[in-house]
Design an enzyme around this catalytic site. Structure first.
Site: not given
Length: 239
Positions: A25, A23
């Site tokens: 952020d 992922d």
């Protein structure tokens, strides 16, 4: 950022995977301050309290947030434009998650199969990586690539496909949000949950395989035909 627990004390564990899916952020970078300013601006434009937006926006695609708040703006042209401006306007407000640069540098150097799978758009992701001078992946799955965002597993299944892998292969997902953890689990991946944007309790409830404070607890040992051997240390000891 989320709360932490003093029980991050498990001994190192070595595991082998065929590929790594990150992922963005909360996992590679922390752009919380920038995102808060961004949604503050959008909230003012829409007449919506930014705090209401921020309660549900992390780990979700902007298009899914705007479908609820302002359907007329829920289109990719508008969203890619506004997200592309975030690194330019708020570049000083983003920092690396501790350990992220070392991990990505080693992944790139050893040519480990990896991809970024994110709820952000391509202009947002590439903008942040360039701003922070972090490695750009050859394989990227972004918000506009899928019909449904996390916790739908399609994004991670697509990420596996880009690496030439399939459901059932040993793949490790790095996630910080409950929605992302659930998406990775539904795709059949193992999950390394980071306590960066949510509380320990929220991450535990999402059900990852390991929980760590940040990427300083993750180390790549080597890469061969058998896969990438990694070491996970100081994971949360669950009672």
């Amino acid at each position: 950022m989320g709360s932490s627990s003093p029980a991050f004390s498990l001994p190192p564990q070595k595991v082998t995977f065929k590929g790594l899916l990150f992922d963005m952020d909360g996992t590679i970078i922390d752009s919380t301050s920038a995102v808060e300013k961004h949604w503050g601006s959008i909230g003012a434009e829409l007449g919506v309290d930014p705090k209401v937006i921020l309660q549900t926006s992390h780990g979700r695609r902007s298009i899914d947030v705007l479908k609820l708040l302002s359907p007329e703006k829920a289109n990719w042209e508008y969203i890619k434009h506004m997200e592309g401006l975030i690194p330019l306007r708020y570049g000083d407000d983003a920092v690396e998650i501790p350990g992220a640069r070392v991990v990505l540098d080693v992944v790139t150097e050893k040519k480990v199969p990896w991809a970024i799978v994110t709820s952000g758009t391509a202009p947002l992701v590439t903008g942040w990586l360039k701003m922070l001078r972090l490695p750009l992946p050859e394989n990227l799955v972004v918000a506009e690539d899928v019909e449904n965002g996390k916790p739908d597993p399609t994004c991670y299944l697509m990420g596996m496909g880009k690496l030439g892998l399939k459901a059932g292969d040993d793949v490790l997902v790095f996630e910080d949000s409950p929605a992302g953890i659930k998406a990775g689990r539904a795709a059949g991946c193992k999950i390394l949950g980071l306590v960066t944007s949510h509380t320990v309790e929220q991450i535990i409830d999402a059900g990852p395989d390991w929980i760590v404070q940040d990427l300083r607890s993750f180390k790549i040992i080597g890469y061969s035909d058998q896969g990438v051997e990694v070491e996970i240390s100081n994971a949360l000891a669950l009672a």
